[in-house]
Design a protein around this motif. Sequence first.
Motif, PDB file in Angstrom:
ATOM      1  N   TRP A 146      25.534  12.100  65.464  1.00 10.96           N
ATOM      2  CA  TRP A 146      25.651  13.555  65.405  1.00 10.96           C
ATOM      3  C   TRP A 146      24.261  14.196  65.339  1.00 10.96           C
ATOM      4  O   TRP A 146      23.374  13.731  64.635  1.00 10.96           O
ATOM      5  N   ARG A 147      24.064  15.276  66.097  1.00  8.65           N
ATOM      6  CA  ARG A 147      22.748  15.903  66.175  1.00  8.65           C
ATOM      7  C   ARG A 147      22.228  16.331  64.808  1.00  8.65           C
ATOM      8  O   ARG A 147      21.019  16.278  64.547  1.00  8.65           O
ATOM      9  N   LEU A 148      23.111  16.747  63.892  1.00 14.11           N
ATOM     10  CA  LEU A 148      22.656  17.145  62.560  1.00 14.11           C
ATOM     11  C   LEU A 148      22.050  15.956  61.824  1.00 14.11           C
ATOM     12  O   LEU A 148      21.104  16.120  61.052  1.00 14.11           O
ATOM     13  N   GLU A 187      16.157  24.908  65.857  1.00 21.82           N
ATOM     14  CA  GLU A 187      17.286  24.319  66.575  1.00 21.82           C
ATOM     15  C   GLU A 187      18.506  24.216  65.656  1.00 21.82           C
ATOM     16  O   GLU A 187      19.626  24.566  66.046  1.00 21.82           O
ATOM     17  N   LEU A 188      18.270  23.742  64.431  1.00 18.51           N
ATOM     18  CA  LEU A 188      19.364  23.594  63.465  1.00 18.51           C
ATOM     19  C   LEU A 188      20.024  24.934  63.171  1.00 18.51           C
ATOM     20  O   LEU A 188      21.250  25.011  63.033  1.00 18.51           O
ATOM     21  N   HIS A 189      19.225  26.010  63.115  1.00 18.14           N
ATOM     22  CA  HIS A 189      19.768  27.337  62.817  1.00 18.14           C
ATOM     23  C   HIS A 189      20.774  27.758  63.886  1.00 18.14           C
ATOM     24  O   HIS A 189      21.752  28.464  63.599  1.00 18.14           O
ATOM     25  N   GLY A 190      20.559  27.314  65.107  1.00 18.50           N
ATOM     26  CA  GLY A 190      21.510  27.627  66.168  1.00 18.50           C
ATOM     27  C   GLY A 190      22.860  26.967  65.958  1.00 18.50           C
ATOM     28  O   GLY A 190      23.885  27.467  66.433  1.00 18.50           O
ATOM     29  N   TYR A 191      22.882  25.844  65.235  1.00 19.51           N
ATOM     30  CA  TYR A 191      24.134  25.142  64.958  1.00 19.51           C
ATOM     31  C   TYR A 191      24.807  25.635  63.672  1.00 19.51           C
ATOM     32  O   TYR A 191      26.028  25.807  63.634  1.00 19.51           O
ATOM     33  N   THR A 192      24.034  25.823  62.613  1.00 19.32           N
ATOM     34  CA  THR A 192      24.638  26.084  61.289  1.00 19.32           C
ATOM     35  C   THR A 192      24.124  27.360  60.613  1.00 19.32           C
ATOM     36  O   THR A 192      24.455  27.606  59.463  1.00 19.32           O
ATOM     37  N   HIS A 246      24.937  30.324  60.724  1.00 21.37           N
ATOM     38  CA  HIS A 246      25.955  31.309  60.331  1.00 21.37           C
ATOM     39  C   HIS A 246      26.536  31.011  58.952  1.00 21.37           C
ATOM     40  O   HIS A 246      27.258  31.830  58.382  1.00 21.37           O
ATOM     41  N   TYR A 306      30.814  17.737  57.713  1.00 20.39           N
ATOM     42  CA  TYR A 306      31.573  17.804  58.967  1.00 20.39           C
ATOM     43  C   TYR A 306      33.022  18.209  58.694  1.00 20.39           C
ATOM     44  O   TYR A 306      33.607  18.997  59.437  1.00 20.39           O
TER      45      TYR A 306
END
Length: 404
Positions: free
Chosen positions: A225-227, A287-292, A294, A302
């Motif tokens: 997983w990317r995270l 990059e992480l901010h784009g995933y999480t 919000h 997960y």
Amino acid sequence: MPISDTKARKAMPADKPYRMPDTDGLYLDVRPTGKKFWRIRYFLDNKENLYAAGQYPHVSLKEARSIRDRVKSIAATGADPKLLQKEEREKAKRSQADSFDALALEWLEKYSPRWTEHYTKQVRVGIEREMRPAFGHKHITKVTPADVLALVQKIEERGAPSVAMLVRQWVGQIYRYAASTLRADHDPSAPLRGAVQRPPVKHSTALTASELATLAKQIDDKAGWRLNVIAMHLLMRTMLRTGELRQGRWEEIDFMRREWRIPGERMKMRRPHSVPLSTQAMALLQELHGYTGHGEYMFPSYRNPAKPMNKTTINVALNRMGWGGKFSGHGFRSTASTLLNGHGWRGDLIEKQLAHMPGDQVRAAYNHADYMKERREMLQWYSDFIDALMQDADAPPVPERMLA
């Protein structure tokens, strides 16, 4: 004529309460509801009194007669059995309130706000799974050194000496709290100091530069997983503990100042810690901010985004990558420390970045602001060094002013 248990059992309710007399003042009070209560008539100062001896059949005829004899005996001395009954009930209530279990939970509630979430959970598990079954029901003054010894030996025998030592320490802290509130005057764990030997400390394995290069190259392809990938790269480049990273909140990141400001309650040493962020770390966070971004957590679970990433996630990923038993997430810290020291970086900068408690507290008070610039330069060098390893290039030079 005395009643029998059969008569008491078969007594039927009537429209009004009625009495079934036994002997010497004992009778069964039968209510229209069908409930039956034992009553005892006794005299004190030439006045008739009634003593409630309990409900039938919870209190048997034999038990009721025994209570009657005791009530009569007490009344004969001039004391009031009802007052003694009240005192006994209050004593029993106080005894329950002062059980080891009650004091342990009270101590936990009082001191846990000063602890990390992980440590609080450790202590709670120690109380609920270890101490409570062993002697939690006992009054705080009735727990003996033998009780505590039996518990710690049982824990030690199942192969958990560290837990045994912690349990003995927690019992001692609970008794110090009980003594400070005047509810105990002894500590049953005190004679047991040394009864459990602390196991040798197993330090996290530090990778060599070539091993770190191999691991760093594998992360993007094998960590899953990317995270997980971002978490490992950030661990390498920030020198944070795994718990400090995985529980990170977006409100702690100052993108303008390029800093990660972790509040004291999340740090092992309970002091705020600021981490200067390298260019590489900033790119990872963006990059992480784009995933999480919000949500509240930078690395949410997960299964439940309202909670942080599980504490085993990174190590499980490392196991899948073939590093199980050789390396853990915590090893990124010892690796960074070893490699930075090996390249001549000043030890005080490294220790400050590791958020270790310095021996000189006055010095610590002055170092926070002064070292931020130097630590920023050190972490930027280390990120560049990792990139160089991944590209099989030479390590960047260390500025002379930063050398030990």
